[in-house]
Design a protein around this motif. Structure first.
Motif, mmCIF file in Angstrom:
data_model
loop_
_atom_site.group_PDB
_atom_site.id
_atom_site.type_symbol
_atom_site.label_atom_id
_atom_site.label_comp_id
_atom_site.label_asym_id
_atom_site.label_seq_id
_atom_site.Cartn_x
_atom_site.Cartn_y
_atom_site.Cartn_z
ATOM 1 N N GLN A 13 64.422 46.349 6.579
ATOM 2 C CA GLN A 13 65.461 47.035 5.810
ATOM 3 C C GLN A 13 65.258 46.696 4.341
ATOM 4 O OE1 GLN A 13 67.360 49.286 6.577
ATOM 5 N NE2 GLN A 13 67.806 49.124 8.730
ATOM 6 N N PRO A 14 65.585 47.503 3.383
ATOM 7 C CA PRO A 14 66.197 48.821 3.432
ATOM 8 C C PRO A 14 65.185 49.948 3.613
ATOM 9 C CG PRO A 14 65.984 48.185 1.157
ATOM 10 C CD PRO A 14 65.450 47.033 1.995
ATOM 11 N N ARG A 16 63.515 50.759 6.206
ATOM 12 C CA ARG A 16 63.674 51.438 7.493
ATOM 13 C C ARG A 16 64.600 52.643 7.359
ATOM 14 N NH1 ARG A 16 66.127 47.736 11.551
ATOM 15 N NH2 ARG A 16 64.190 46.634 11.156
ATOM 16 N N ASP A 17 65.717 52.475 6.657
ATOM 17 C CA ASP A 17 66.641 53.598 6.471
ATOM 18 C C ASP A 17 65.977 54.736 5.692
ATOM 19 O OD1 ASP A 17 68.647 52.306 7.857
ATOM 20 O OD2 ASP A 17 69.578 51.474 6.045
ATOM 21 N N MET A 18 65.199 54.364 4.671
ATOM 22 C CA MET A 18 64.514 55.382 3.889
ATOM 23 C C MET A 18 63.466 56.095 4.755
ATOM 24 S SD MET A 18 62.490 55.243 0.210
ATOM 25 C CE MET A 18 62.229 53.524 0.393
ATOM 26 N N PHE A 20 63.536 56.414 7.979
ATOM 27 C CA PHE A 20 64.251 57.224 8.965
ATOM 28 C C PHE A 20 64.732 58.541 8.344
ATOM 29 C CE2 PHE A 20 67.927 58.479 11.523
ATOM 30 C CZ PHE A 20 67.335 58.515 12.780
ATOM 31 N N ARG A 21 65.249 58.473 7.132
ATOM 32 C CA ARG A 21 65.706 59.692 6.445
ATOM 33 C C ARG A 21 64.553 60.656 6.180
ATOM 34 N NH1 ARG A 21 68.779 56.085 3.563
ATOM 35 N NH2 ARG A 21 67.341 56.123 1.802
ATOM 36 N N ARG A 23 61.660 60.832 8.011
ATOM 37 C CA ARG A 23 60.738 60.782 9.141
ATOM 38 C C ARG A 23 59.953 62.076 9.315
ATOM 39 N NH1 ARG A 23 65.778 60.932 11.088
ATOM 40 N NH2 ARG A 23 66.373 62.513 12.582
#
Length: 170
Positions: A13-14, A16-18, A20-21, A23
């Motif tokens: 993180q952070p 991973r969130d980026m 995922f957004r 992907r």
């Protein structure tokens, strides 16, 4: 757990969130990387054998082979939830845009060879080969991928989550 989910789980993180957004873009880039290898292999094989005197023709054939693979991988993986068009219309648009992409991909190689004359006998064989690789395989690929990412999302697969909704209704 899918390959993408397993890979995303390993990213700290952070980031991973980026990831995922974005992907869909990451999948598109992975397909692009795979088809770049196909494109490069076909280009070098053709240019080193039957099309030694016609590097632009070799490049166009290589891009066409990679484009066919790209359609299948992008439709079934990168943009698997996007759609909004009948399949034959979607395929036609994909290949039309990819046809424009062939010109975009090939333009740097054409400029290198025929505008800047980076070919034997004006330059050494090593310089010609490096110029062909950089202009055809690196610059052409980067410009072509940016164009195709924009055009596929805009025209070929314009609506988000269409195929996911259809699958859920069944």
């Amino acid at each position: 757990m899918s390959l993408v989910e397993a890979t995303l789980a390993r990213i700290p993180q952070p980031y991973r969130d980026m990831a995922f957004r974005h992907r869909e873009l990451l999948k598109f880039a992975m397909v692009g990387g795979s088809t770049w290898v196909i494109d490069t292999a076909v280009f070098l094989i053709l240019k080193g054998t039957v099309l030694a005197e016609k590097p632009l023709t070799a490049k166009i054939i290589a891009v066409l082979v990679a484009t066919i693979v790209s359609y299948v991988l992008n439709r079934e993986w990168s943009f698997r939830t996007r759609g909004g068009r009948e399949r034959h219309h979607e395929a036609l648009l994909f290949f039309l845009i990819s046809g424009v992409g062939v010109a975009v991909y090939s333009a740097p190689l054409a400029a290198s060879r025929y505008l800047f004359h980076l070919q034997v006998p004006e330059v050494s064989l090593l310089t010609q080969e490096v110029a062909d690789f950089v202009s055809g395989q690196i610059l052409g690929t980067l410009v072509g991928m940016a164009f195709r990412w924009w055009a596929f999302r805009r025209f070929v697969f314009p609506e988000k989550d269409v195929r996911r909704q259809v699958a859920e209704q069944v």
